[in-house]
Every structure is written in structure tokens, then in C-alpha cells.
Design a protein around this motif. Structure first.
Motif, short mmCIF file in Angstrom:
data_model
loop_
_atom_site.label_atom_id
_atom_site.label_comp_id
_atom_site.label_asym_id
_atom_site.label_seq_id
_atom_site.Cartn_x
_atom_site.Cartn_y
_atom_site.Cartn_z
N GLY A 1 11.18 75.00 -2.83
CA GLY A 1 12.40 75.47 -3.48
C GLY A 1 12.87 74.55 -4.58
N ARG A 2 12.19 73.39 -4.76
CA ARG A 2 12.54 72.47 -5.84
C ARG A 2 11.97 72.93 -7.17
NH1 ARG A 2 16.25 71.16 -2.76
NH2 ARG A 2 15.49 70.61 -0.72
N THR A 3 11.06 73.88 -7.14
CA THR A 3 10.49 74.40 -8.38
C THR A 3 10.77 75.90 -8.46
OG1 THR A 3 8.49 74.48 -9.76
CG2 THR A 3 8.21 74.92 -7.41
N GLY A 4 10.57 76.48 -9.64
CA GLY A 4 10.81 77.91 -9.82
C GLY A 4 12.26 78.29 -9.61
N ARG A 5 13.18 77.41 -10.01
CA ARG A 5 14.60 77.65 -9.77
C ARG A 5 15.24 78.44 -10.90
NH1 ARG A 5 16.99 72.10 -7.20
NH2 ARG A 5 18.62 73.54 -6.58
N ASN A 6 16.21 79.28 -10.53
CA ASN A 6 16.98 80.06 -11.50
C ASN A 6 16.10 80.82 -12.47
OD1 ASN A 6 19.47 79.12 -10.42
ND2 ASN A 6 19.26 77.22 -11.58
N GLY A 7 15.00 81.38 -11.96
CA GLY A 7 14.14 82.22 -12.78
C GLY A 7 13.07 81.49 -13.55
N GLN B 1 9.59 79.30 -14.27
CA GLN B 1 8.25 79.29 -13.70
C GLN B 1 8.00 77.99 -12.95
OE1 GLN B 1 5.93 81.86 -13.77
NE2 GLN B 1 7.69 83.01 -14.57
N GLY B 2 7.31 78.07 -11.82
CA GLY B 2 7.01 76.88 -11.05
C GLY B 2 5.67 77.01 -10.36
N PRO C 1 8.45 71.51 -12.88
CA PRO C 1 7.38 72.51 -12.97
C PRO C 1 6.41 72.53 -11.80
CG PRO C 1 6.87 70.63 -14.37
CD PRO C 1 8.24 70.36 -13.80
N LEU C 2 6.29 71.40 -11.08
CA LEU C 2 5.23 71.30 -10.09
C LEU C 2 5.68 70.52 -8.87
CD1 LEU C 2 2.21 71.61 -9.24
CD2 LEU C 2 1.74 69.53 -10.57
N VAL C 3 5.40 71.09 -7.69
CA VAL C 3 5.59 70.40 -6.41
C VAL C 3 4.24 70.34 -5.72
CG1 VAL C 3 6.60 70.54 -4.10
CG2 VAL C 3 7.99 71.09 -6.11
N ILE C 4 3.86 69.16 -5.23
CA ILE C 4 2.58 68.98 -4.55
C ILE C 4 2.83 68.53 -3.12
CG2 ILE C 4 0.41 67.68 -4.48
CD1 ILE C 4 0.47 67.46 -7.47
N ASN C 5 2.24 69.24 -2.18
CA ASN C 5 2.26 68.81 -0.78
C ASN C 5 1.04 67.94 -0.54
OD1 ASN C 5 4.58 70.35 0.23
ND2 ASN C 5 3.33 72.15 -0.20
N HIS C 6 1.21 66.62 -0.58
CA HIS C 6 0.11 65.72 -0.25
C HIS C 6 -0.23 65.89 1.22
CE1 HIS C 6 -1.71 61.84 0.98
NE2 HIS C 6 -2.26 61.87 -0.23
N ILE D 1 10.34 83.33 -0.79
CA ILE D 1 10.18 82.35 -1.85
C ILE D 1 10.33 83.05 -3.18
CG2 ILE D 1 8.72 80.73 -0.59
CD1 ILE D 1 6.31 82.18 -1.61
N ALA D 2 10.71 82.30 -4.20
CA ALA D 2 10.89 82.87 -5.53
C ALA D 2 9.56 83.43 -6.04
CB ALA D 2 11.43 81.81 -6.48
N ASP D 3 9.63 84.61 -6.66
CA ASP D 3 8.40 85.22 -7.16
C ASP D 3 7.94 84.59 -8.47
OD1 ASP D 3 10.31 86.20 -8.86
OD2 ASP D 3 10.10 88.30 -8.24
N THR D 4 8.68 83.59 -8.95
CA THR D 4 8.27 82.87 -10.15
C THR D 4 7.39 81.67 -9.83
OG1 THR D 4 10.33 81.59 -10.07
CG2 THR D 4 10.32 83.57 -11.45
N ILE D 5 7.09 81.46 -8.54
CA ILE D 5 6.28 80.31 -8.13
C ILE D 5 4.85 80.75 -7.85
CG2 ILE D 5 5.99 78.47 -6.42
CD1 ILE D 5 8.96 78.60 -5.87
#
Length: 441
Positions: free
Chosen positions: A335-341, A343-344, A316-321, A217-221
Motif C-alpha cells: 500500500g506504500r506504492t500505487g497511491r492516489n491513482g 502507478q506502482g 514507485p517500487l516496493v520490494i519484499n526481500h 489492492i490498488a489496480d494501479t500496482i
């Protein structure tokens, strides 16, 4: 590194400059020269890494360079791009049109959930690049309204997802209609054994490029989990959204009905929300997505399949309900957040019954997910992740022989780790290999 240094044609460079696309991503820097050189390419890349341009830019250039001077009758597709969902088909189609705006190439997409006749008319007028979902493409092949005998380049995008959706038999039927002397590109988030077998069967000495390890996973998340009783998830979600009133949020639910209901409940709470899932028509899904992208709707509630391939900038934010039943889907969701560097943040609402699913996700990622109990929403049962307990009060332990929580005598109380194990094989929620799930999912 620039796009010009990768050997792209002036017409493509001009289109990229007009869209302020200036610097190639790692997957583009690795893949574009290989595709331009005519190699088959096996590419490992998560959503959001720029893989559409990684295959789309060199594809357009090769077609433009080899374009026949004159063609008798309607042009047949010279490039075929197979994708798992209609949302991804629309996204890839739009991206290729933007990249190829200064080239004389016709690009179109066909997918389920839309009328056949407009697609037939587009194919009759002539197509150079065809973006298609396997199910609808087979419908056209059987009707004789699509011909693949002129295909020079075949691209399988998000191949792992197509296999998960049961499209392997359909993919094989499609590939059987494509000339063998073609260039083949396959892109997947993972290089599991099924993907490698597919590559061995249909590709010629593929060059492998991979910009991230499997299931990374992206380290910006930033990842967090809030423990909460299942019936109070909606209440906690509304509380979170009320405190973060300026942000757009993508919320994942488990079922189509559940997503509809949750969107309606958020609307009743004064939060502009829309739902997207497989039972909605393509027009309704596109309308919901447009409302979310434009800011008219602040919350988009989606199922896994419907959200696959969504291209949402700066989310900026993804929530798993609800946690996904398959751990790998957690990677696709966030993967929908924190894209292309950018923050997410990925936030999961976890009930005691989902503790086992959370452990599977952490084992897959080989990392802990920070857990925080929200005051006032403490779960009634304590549960553990791999390394840290949820801070939940524990009630008095029932005496031996008594019936805990009113369960029949002799029946053991259900704990967070109980229940059937989740598997990815057939018979546990995944279509059998011979089943073709409709591309309208």
C-alpha cells in the motif's frame, strides 16, 4: 465533487487550497458529511486513500464551531486520536496542523521513544487535539499528566493494526477514561470480526463507509515475484537496484537485525541506504525517513511495524526481500506504492522455503502474482505457486533409501510446502490478548 460541496468551513478550504488539495477522495466524500452530522462512523480504508483528511477535516471543523468562548486554566483534549505507531502519530499530527493552520486549535502528539518531560509540558500548556499511541498515553494517564474527561470525539485509526499489536487491553483502559456521550470514529483496513466486535462495544449505531473490499489492492500496482535461493537474495536485490538506478525503493525485511545488516550491505555495494525499525530511537528513525524523503538515501529498509503509517509520496517500487509471515501484511506493505491513482510496482524475492507463504498471499488476494526467473539466479529447488511453476532446474531424483542432501536416515527432505502453518492466533507469533506491546515498536 469539491470540498466546498461537502460543507467544510472557509478556513479549512483555504488551507486545502494552499496545499493544492482540490478534489476529495472517495473515503472523504463518503465520511466527511457523516462526521459533520455527528454520526459515529466505521470506515474501511487502506493506507493511501486519504482517510486522515476524512476524519481530520470534519473533526477540526466541529471543534472550531463548538469552541468555548473562554476556558479557565489549560485546555484539556477535546479530541483524542489513537494510532498504533509513532510514525503514524507524527504523520497525523503534521496533517492536522496543515489542515487547521487557520484555526485556533492546539494539536500535539505523544508516543513512546521520546522524552516524557517535553510531552508533559505540551499537555500543561493546553491541547485541543491529542494524537497518541496507547502505551505512552496510559503512562501519562497513570502519572496524572493527561486528562480525557473533556473528550468529545474519539478516533481509532488503523484499528486492525492496533489489535494485531496487542493493544486491545490498552485501548479499553483508555476508552474507560473517555466520556460516554462522545462521537466515535473507527478506521480500519479490514472489517474482520474483532473490528466489528470493537465497534459494537464502543460505538452508537455507526454509519459504515468502505471504499474498497477487504484485502484488495490498488489496480494501479503491478505485482511480480522472482524465485531465488535464500542466500542469494541480497545479490539479486543489488542486481535489481543497480539496473534501476534512478528510483527510490522501499525494501521490507523480516527482522530488525536483518534490516540493519541489509542496509549496511547495500551501502557496501555503493547504494545509499538507511534502515528503520523498532530498536532505533525516534530521532534516528525520523532522520532516516527524512534522508529517504529528501533523496539523500535511495533505499529505505524497514520492518513491518516500523513502516506502518509511513507517508511517502510517489513511491514507485516496493520490494519484499522477505515475504511477510501473515498474508494480510502483504496488502499493508504494498500500500506504500500505487497511491492516489499513481502507478506502482510490488516485487517479491521468494525462496523455495517461502512458496507456502506466497500461496497464502495469492489465496487471500484471489489472484496470481506474475513470476519471473532472473537469468543467473535460478533457484536450486523447483517450487510451485497456486497455478504456475517456478522455472527452476530439477536435479536427479535420489534413490529410495538414500539420504537426500545429507539428512539423517529416516528424516524426510524438507519441501517448500513443509513446516508449520501460519496462523494469526495467539501462540504463533502474535501477542496474547492480555499483552501490551510497547508503542515504540
Amino acid at each position: 465533487m469539491t470540498f466546498e460541496s461537502l460543507g467544510l468551513a472557509p478556513a479549512l478550504l483555504r488551507a486545502l487550497a494552499e496545499t493544492n488539495y482540490n478534489t476529495p477522495t472517495p473515503i472523504q466524500a463518503d465520511a466527511i458529511p457523516l462526521v459533520l452530522a455527528g454520526h459515529d462512523v466505521l470506515g474501511g480504508a487502506q493506507t493511501g486513500t486519504g482517510k486522515t483528511a476524512a476524519f481530520g477535516l470534519p473533526l477540526l471543523q466541529r471543534l472550531a464551531e463548538g469552541q468555548p468562548a473562554a476556558v479557565k486554566g489549560p485546555r484539556k483534549p477535546r479530541a483524542l486520536i489513537l494510532v498504533p505507531t509513532r510514525e503514524l502519530a507524527v504523520q497525523v499530527n503534521d496533517s492536522l496542523r496543515a489542515y487547521g493552520k487557520h484555526l485556533r486549535l492546539n494539536i500535539t502528539s505523544i508516543y513512546g521513544g521520546a522524552g516524557m518531560q517535553p510531552q508533559i509540558e505540551q499537555l500543561r500548556r493546553g491541547v485541543d487535539v491529542l494524537v497518541a499511541c496507547p502505551g505512552r498515553l496510559l503512562d501519562h494517564l497513570e502519572r496524572g499528566t493527561a486528562k480525557l474527561d473533556a473528550v468529545e470525539m474519539l478516533i481509532l485509526d488503523e484499528a486492525d493494526r492496533m489489535l494485531d499489536m496487542g493493544f486491545l487491553p490498552s485501548i479499553k483502559r483508555v476508552i474507560a477514561r473517555v466520556p460516554t456521550n462522545r462521537q466515535t470514529l473507527l478506521f480500519s483496513a479490514t472489517f474482520e470480526s474483532r473490528i466489528r466486535q470493537l465497534a459494537l462495544e464502543f460505538m452508537r449505531n455507526p454509519q459504515q463507509v468502505q471504499v474498497a473490499a477487504n484485502n484488495t489492492i490498488a489496480d494501479t500496482i503491478v505485482h511480480r515475484a522472482h524465485p531465488v535461493d535464500g542466500p542469494r537474495k541480497r545479490e539479486l536485490l543489488i542486481d535489481i537496484l543497480a539496473k534501476r538506478h534512478t528510483e527510490q525503493v522501499l525494501v521490507f525485511g523480516k527482522t530488525k537485525h536483518g534490516c540493519n545488516r541489509l542496509a549496511e550491505q547495500l551501502e557496501d555495494a555503493g547504494l545509499a541506504a538507511v534502515a528503520i525499525h523498532g530498536n532505533k530511537s525516534q530521532a534516528a528513525r525520523q532522520r532516516a525517513l527524512n534522508d529517504f524523503k529528501s533523496g539523500k538515501a535511495r533505499v529505505l529498509v524497514a520492518t513491518d511495524v516500523a513502516a506502518r503509517g509511513l507517508d511517502i509520496v510517489n513511491l514507485p517500487l516496493v520490494i519484499n526481500h522477505d515475504l511477510p509471515m501473515v498474508a494480510e501484511d502483504y496488502v499493508h506493505r504494498i500500500g506504500r506504492t500505487g497511491r492516489n491513482g499513481a502507478q506502482g510496482e510490488a516485487l517479491s524475492l521468494v525462496s523455495p522455503d517461502e512458496a507456502g507463504l506466497l500461496r497464502q498471499i495469492q489465496r487471500m488476494l484471489k489472484a496470481d502474482i506474475a513470476m519471473e526467473t532472473v537469468p543467473g539466479f535460478e533457484p536450486s529447488r523447483q517450487m510451485r505457486s497456486d497455478n504456475a511453476p517456478f522455472n527452476a532446474p530439477r536435479g536427479p531424483r535420489p534413490q529410495r533409501g538414500h539420504r537426500p542432501h545429507g539428512k539423517p536416515s529416516g528424516q524426510q527432505p524438507r519441501h517448500a510446502h513443509a513446516g508449520p502453518k501460519q496462523h494469526r492466533g495467539g501462540g504463533n507469533g502474535k501477542p496474547a490478548s492480555g499483552t501490551r506491546r510497547d508503542s515504540r515498536a
